[in-house]
Design a protein around this motif. Sequence first.
Motif, PDB file in Angstrom:
ATOM      1  N   PRO A   2      -1.126  -1.446  -2.235  1.00 50.31           N
ATOM      2  CA  PRO A   2      -2.170  -2.653  -1.594  1.00 50.31           C
ATOM      3  C   PRO A   2      -1.455  -4.152  -2.031  1.00 50.31           C
ATOM      4  N   THR A   3      -1.623  -5.524  -0.751  1.00 53.62           N
ATOM      5  CA  THR A   3      -1.373  -6.049  -0.725  1.00 53.62           C
ATOM      6  C   THR A   3      -2.403  -6.965  -1.234  1.00 53.62           C
ATOM      7  N   GLY A   5      -6.377  -9.028  -1.232  1.00 52.01           N
ATOM      8  CA  GLY A   5      -7.148  -8.990  -0.628  1.00 52.01           C
ATOM      9  C   GLY A   5      -8.488  -8.743  -1.219  1.00 52.01           C
ATOM     10  N   GLU A   8     -13.040  -3.869  -0.844  1.00 50.32           N
ATOM     11  CA  GLU A   8     -12.861  -2.841   0.229  1.00 50.32           C
ATOM     12  C   GLU A   8     -11.454  -3.125   1.238  1.00 50.32           C
ATOM     13  N   GLU A   9     -10.493  -3.921   1.152  1.00 46.70           N
ATOM     14  CA  GLU A   9     -10.175  -4.193   2.078  1.00 46.70           C
ATOM     15  C   GLU A   9      -8.357  -3.205   0.988  1.00 46.70           C
ATOM     16  N   ILE A  10      -8.635  -3.654  -0.142  1.00 44.28           N
ATOM     17  CA  ILE A  10      -7.165  -2.727  -1.108  1.00 44.28           C
ATOM     18  C   ILE A  10      -7.542  -1.594  -0.523  1.00 44.28           C
ATOM     19  N   LYS A  12      -9.205   0.370   1.527  1.00 42.73           N
ATOM     20  CA  LYS A  12      -8.949   0.928   2.579  1.00 42.73           C
ATOM     21  C   LYS A  12      -7.475   1.141   3.459  1.00 42.73           C
ATOM     22  N   GLU A  13      -6.691   0.283   2.636  1.00 46.38           N
ATOM     23  CA  GLU A  13      -4.677  -0.305   2.600  1.00 46.38           C
ATOM     24  C   GLU A  13      -4.370   0.862   1.489  1.00 46.38           C
ATOM     25  N   SER A  14      -5.371   1.160   0.636  1.00 50.37           N
ATOM     26  CA  SER A  14      -4.020   2.627  -0.073  1.00 50.37           C
ATOM     27  C   SER A  14      -5.303   4.106   0.122  1.00 50.37           C
ATOM     28  N   MET A  16      -5.030   4.162   3.292  1.00 59.41           N
ATOM     29  CA  MET A  16      -4.386   4.455   4.766  1.00 59.41           C
ATOM     30  C   MET A  16      -3.378   5.255   4.055  1.00 59.41           C
ATOM     31  N   LEU A  17      -2.756   4.380   3.412  1.00 59.69           N
ATOM     32  CA  LEU A  17      -1.318   5.027   2.454  1.00 59.69           C
ATOM     33  C   LEU A  17      -0.763   6.125   2.288  1.00 59.69           C
ATOM     34  N   LYS A  18      -2.207   6.509   1.166  1.00 58.97           N
ATOM     35  CA  LYS A  18      -2.569   8.224   0.693  1.00 58.97           C
ATOM     36  C   LYS A  18      -2.436   9.411   2.031  1.00 58.97           C
TER      37      LYS A  18
END
Length: 173
Positions: A2-3, A5, A8-10, A12-14, A16-18
């Motif tokens: 995660p980059t 933010g 919730e954004e972190i 969601k990104e995590s 998606m990457l998983k």
Amino acid sequence: MPTGGTPEEIIKESVMLKGFKEFILRGNVIELAVAVVVGTAFTALVNSIVTAVINPAIGALFNAESLADAFVVRIPTLDGGNAELLFGAVVAAVLNFIIVAAVVYFALVMPMNYLAHRAEARRKAGAPAVSENAPPTEIELLAQIRDLLAERDAAGNSTATGAHVATPDEPRA
């Protein structure tokens, strides 16, 4: 990774990457990638044979350097020049397709059909479709594990009182 933010954004990104990681690591994706690479190399090999050997040989029959240069029809254009219709190039592409299709059929499809036919005949005859020396499949291994666990539980050798089910808040091992 995660980059940053909002939380919730972190999350969601995590997630998606998983999901992407699980998708990439599936056996089918890796097999497909290998098939594409091998297919590309195979196509390059067949194209070079057709371009370097077959097209010049057939082109020589029509007094052309290669098949792509044979069967050229020139038609006048409105500006006084000529446009060329390269029918030989189309014939070369069709020939290339037929050669690739024939090699794929005789080298891959026909042997696989033969093996499938033999396995079906063995199954109908009551024999196992695979060799006795073949390693067990994942399903067979899971069934064996299930049976061993059931035997252990039935014999009272279980060290735990029951199966533990992880809750959504609990980290996985």
